[in-house]
Every structure is written in structure tokens, then in C-alpha cells.
Design a protein around this motif. Structure first.
Motif, PDB file in Angstrom:
ATOM      1  N   UNK A  38     -55.648 -85.755  -4.980  1.00  0.00           N
ATOM      2  CA  UNK A  38     -54.839 -85.343  -3.837  1.00  0.00           C
ATOM      3  C   UNK A  38     -53.978 -84.128  -4.186  1.00  0.00           C
ATOM      4  N   UNK A  39     -54.615 -83.153  -4.809  1.00  0.00           N
ATOM      5  CA  UNK A  39     -53.933 -81.916  -5.170  1.00  0.00           C
ATOM      6  C   UNK A  39     -53.880 -80.995  -3.952  1.00  0.00           C
ATOM      7  N   UNK A  40     -52.703 -80.759  -3.460  1.00  0.00           N
ATOM      8  CA  UNK A  40     -52.517 -79.852  -2.330  1.00  0.00           C
ATOM      9  C   UNK A  40     -52.618 -78.416  -2.832  1.00  0.00           C
ATOM     10  N   UNK A  41     -53.279 -77.567  -2.049  1.00  0.00           N
ATOM     11  CA  UNK A  41     -53.587 -76.218  -2.490  1.00  0.00           C
ATOM     12  C   UNK A  41     -52.421 -75.439  -3.044  1.00  0.00           C
ATOM     13  N   UNK A  42     -51.285 -75.426  -2.333  1.00  0.00           N
ATOM     14  CA  UNK A  42     -50.160 -74.625  -2.799  1.00  0.00           C
ATOM     15  C   UNK A  42     -49.405 -75.263  -3.951  1.00  0.00           C
ATOM     16  N   UNK A  43     -49.715 -76.521  -4.267  1.00  0.00           N
ATOM     17  CA  UNK A  43     -49.074 -77.191  -5.383  1.00  0.00           C
ATOM     18  C   UNK A  43     -49.889 -77.110  -6.674  1.00  0.00           C
ATOM     19  N   UNK A  44     -51.165 -76.713  -6.556  1.00  0.00           N
ATOM     20  CA  UNK A  44     -52.020 -76.627  -7.742  1.00  0.00           C
ATOM     21  C   UNK A  44     -51.417 -75.734  -8.823  1.00  0.00           C
ATOM     22  N   UNK A  45     -50.896 -74.539  -8.482  1.00  0.00           N
ATOM     23  CA  UNK A  45     -50.293 -73.704  -9.536  1.00  0.00           C
ATOM     24  C   UNK A  45     -49.141 -74.366 -10.267  1.00  0.00           C
ATOM     25  N   UNK A  46     -48.394 -75.239  -9.575  1.00  0.00           N
ATOM     26  CA  UNK A  46     -47.291 -75.948 -10.228  1.00  0.00           C
ATOM     27  C   UNK A  46     -47.831 -76.896 -11.289  1.00  0.00           C
ATOM     28  N   UNK A  47     -48.837 -77.680 -10.925  1.00  0.00           N
ATOM     29  CA  UNK A  47     -49.429 -78.603 -11.892  1.00  0.00           C
ATOM     30  C   UNK A  47     -50.072 -77.837 -13.053  1.00  0.00           C
ATOM     31  N   UNK A  48     -50.752 -76.732 -12.745  1.00  0.00           N
ATOM     32  CA  UNK A  48     -51.391 -75.951 -13.795  1.00  0.00           C
ATOM     33  C   UNK A  48     -50.356 -75.394 -14.766  1.00  0.00           C
ATOM     34  N   UNK A  49     -49.249 -74.892 -14.234  1.00  0.00           N
ATOM     35  CA  UNK A  49     -48.228 -74.300 -15.091  1.00  0.00           C
ATOM     36  C   UNK A  49     -47.586 -75.343 -16.006  1.00  0.00           C
TER      37      UNK A  49
END
Length: 338
Positions: free
Chosen positions: A157-168
Motif C-alpha cells: 500500500x505504497x502511495x505514489x507521493x510517499x514512495x520517495x520518503x520510504x526510499x530515503x
């Protein structure tokens, strides 16, 4: 000297000796109604046992009633203490004897889950977590997951605009990762062949990658099956989930790898017949090496384990739930021996 209890009267006097426990039990045994009372309670106990034994035969044609029952099957055991209290109040030997039937059935089905089956050792620690698309603190959630010490982490349930946060945030702990649609895989060991898996939804909610762990390579699937719904005009509906489960099971059956780990939110329990395409091939780490039921949803009061870690060709050594994050699911973890 033997103690004699006296029964007090309304005016403060005594009316004579009060029968002791032995005398009262003897009088109860001589009560001819002890076997005639509580027939309805006895029948309720038998029906409860039959529901647990024959849960696979409850039809799904009406609002997926069978799957709904199987999702919350362990909770049927709560009716046992209720029937016990009623049987004692009715002083019914028939009901008490009949109550042994659902007790034995429940213990046969779930008794093995309530004991700790974990052991030391293992080569790979894995975690899966549905982080919730509306998570108000994705950064905090990512840090909590990374702090688990897992070698491999699957997020759903990774929301598109939140993916960079998790990646970082996760990049501080995990050198390798792949995000496919709304699911992702992070690993301390190299990943290869990362690709989406078609589970017949029209968009990507499942993936597969090979993790090159020191003890050997393992194929890791990440999946987020569609949610089940409760509708007033249709009851408990899960057709889309069931179709996706069949597609996922088909993909796993054709996987050439001998070692397979499935991580994800399957929106169903191991008892749910609708997941047979998956559960017939893999086994639950919680069932094999967990302590307790490992319920994961809802996080505020977990009632069902719909977040699963399942394996084939590897040996689970332990399985557990992690502390609550800002998601509505609990993260679940397992350690396996390759």
C-alpha cells in the motif's frame, strides 16, 4: 471437631446445620432433573462444534458466509465460557458433558498455535508491513521497520507521493530495493530479476525478486491482495480477492526456484478456503514457529492474521508481530533457515 455451619434466619436466629459441600454434591447427584435440564444448551454446544469442524462446508454462495466464518474461526471459542456459565447456572450435567465436544474440537484446531514453537537460529529475517496509504507518519513508520533488524522488508500500500520518503529513510539500512506499483522490497543483500506479478487487477500490487543471501538464493514474492468488503445488499464479498489469490498461486506454482518466501497482506487467514491456491503450496511461519495467533489487523485491536509470511523449501525458526506503527496493520516478522 468437625465444623457445622448454621443457617441464619430472618430474625437473627439459626435454623439448623447448613449442608456441607459433600452433602450438597450428593443432593445434586440425586436430583433427577440434572440430566433433563439444559438440553437446548447442549444442542448449542454441539452446533458450535459442528461449525468449527465443518467450516469448509459452509456455503459461500450467500455473501461469502463461509470465508467470513473462517476469517474469525478461532473466536468461536469465546462461546465456550458463555455456555459453561449458563450450564452451571442451569445445573445441567447434560450441557456440561456436551460442552466437552467444542472444547476438544477447538483444541484440535488451534491448540498448537497457543504454545511457543520458536527456536534459535536462522539465516534470514524478513518483515512485511501494510503501511496504509493514508499513513500520517511514513517517515516514522519506515524508521520503526528498519529498526526491526530485518534483512528483507516488504511494504504494501505504497502511495505514489510517499514512495520517495520510504526510499530515503530505508536507504540508510537497505542498500538494495525495488518498487513495483504499490508494493516494494528492501534488502541488505543484492536483488535481481525484480519484476511485477500479474494478479489480474489491471495495476501492479504484487512483485517477485531473487534475494542473494549468503546462505543461498531465495525467491521472494510481495503481494497485496484486494480487500474484502461487507455490503448491505451483498454481504461479505471477496470475488476480486479470490481471483487475485488464484493468479498469485498460479505464479508461485510455476516458479522454478526451490526456495520461496511470500510476504504480504493477503486479506485472508490461513483458514480461508479462498486462499487455497496459495496456502496449499506454502506454509505459515506463524503456524510452524510462532507463539500465539499472531493477529495483525486491525492494529488497535488485532482480531485476524491477514498479513502473512509463508514459505516453501525453507525452515521457519521463529515468527512474531512487531509493535504498532501509524498504520492500521501490525508489521509481522519471521526468521527462516535456508
Amino acid at each position: 471437631m468437625a465444623r457445622v455451619d448454621m443457617t441464619e434466619t430472618e430474625n437473627g436466629g439459626t435454623s439448623g446445620p447448613r449442608p456441607g459441600l459433600g452433602a450438597r454434591l450428593a443432593r445434586l447427584r440425586r436430583d433427577p432433573g440434572i440430566w433433563r435440564r439444559g438440553i437446548v444448551l447442549a444442542l448449542c454446544a454441539v452446533v458450535l462444534a459442528l461449525l468449527m469442524v465443518l467450516h469448509a462446508d459452509i456455503p459461500n454462495r450467500i455473501g461469502n458466509l463461509g470465508s467470513l466464518t473462517e476469517t474469525f474461526l478461532p473466536w468461536l471459542g469465546l462461546f465456550v465460557p458463555v455456555l459453561l456459565v449458563l450450564a452451571l447456572l442451569r445445573r445441567s450435567a447434560t450441557a456440561l458433558v456436551a460442552l466437552l465436544v467444542p472444547v476438544v474440537v477447538w483444541l484440535n484446531l488451534f491448540g498448537g498455535l497457543v504454545v511457543d514453537k520458536s527456536e534459535a537460529g536462522g539465516d534470514l529475517t524478513v518483515v512485511t508491513h501494510n503501511v496504509n496509504a493514508d499513513n500520517p507518519d511514513p517517515e516514522g513508520t519506515a524508521r520503526q521497520v528498519a529498526a526491526s533488524g530485518a534483512d528483507v522488508v516488504a511494504l504494501e500500500e505504497l502511495k505514489g507521493d510517499m514512495v520517495p520518503v520510504y526510499e530515503r529513510v530505508l536507504a540508510e539500512t537497505y542498500k538494495y530495493h525495488s518498487v513495483q506499483g504499490t508494493v516494494g522490497l528492501w534488502s541488505t543483500y543484492p536483488l535481481r530479476d525484480a519484476q511485477p506479478v500479474d494478479i489480474r487487477l489491471g495495476w501492479t500490487r504484487a512483485m517477485r525478486a531473487t534475494v542473494a543471501a549468503p546462505a543461498g538464493e531465495v525467491a521472494v514474492y510481495v503481494a497485496h491482495l484486494p480487500s474484502v468488503r461487507v455490503k448491505l445488499n451483498a454481504g461479505f464479498t471477496a470475488n476480486q480477492r479470490d481471483d487475485s489469490a488464484n493468479a498469485l498461486g498460479e505464479a508461485i506454482s510455476h516458479d522454478p526456484h526451490q526456495r520461496i518466501v511470500l510476504l504480504g497482506d493477503l486479506n485472508g487467514t490461513m483458514n480461508d478456503r479462498s486462499l487455497n491456491a496459495v496456502t496449499s503450496q506454502l506454509r505459515s511461519t506463524q503456524g510452524a514457529a510462532g507463539d500465539g495467533f499472531g493477529f495483525s489487523w486491525p492494529a488497535s485491536f488485532p482480531m485476524a492474521r491477514i498479513d502473512q509470511i509463508m514459505v516453501k523449501g525453507v525452515e521457519p525458526t521463529s515468527s512474531w508481530s512487531l509493535p504498532e506503527t501509524k498504520s492500521d496493520h501490525l508489521p509481522v516478522a519471521a526468521r527462516v533457515k535456508l
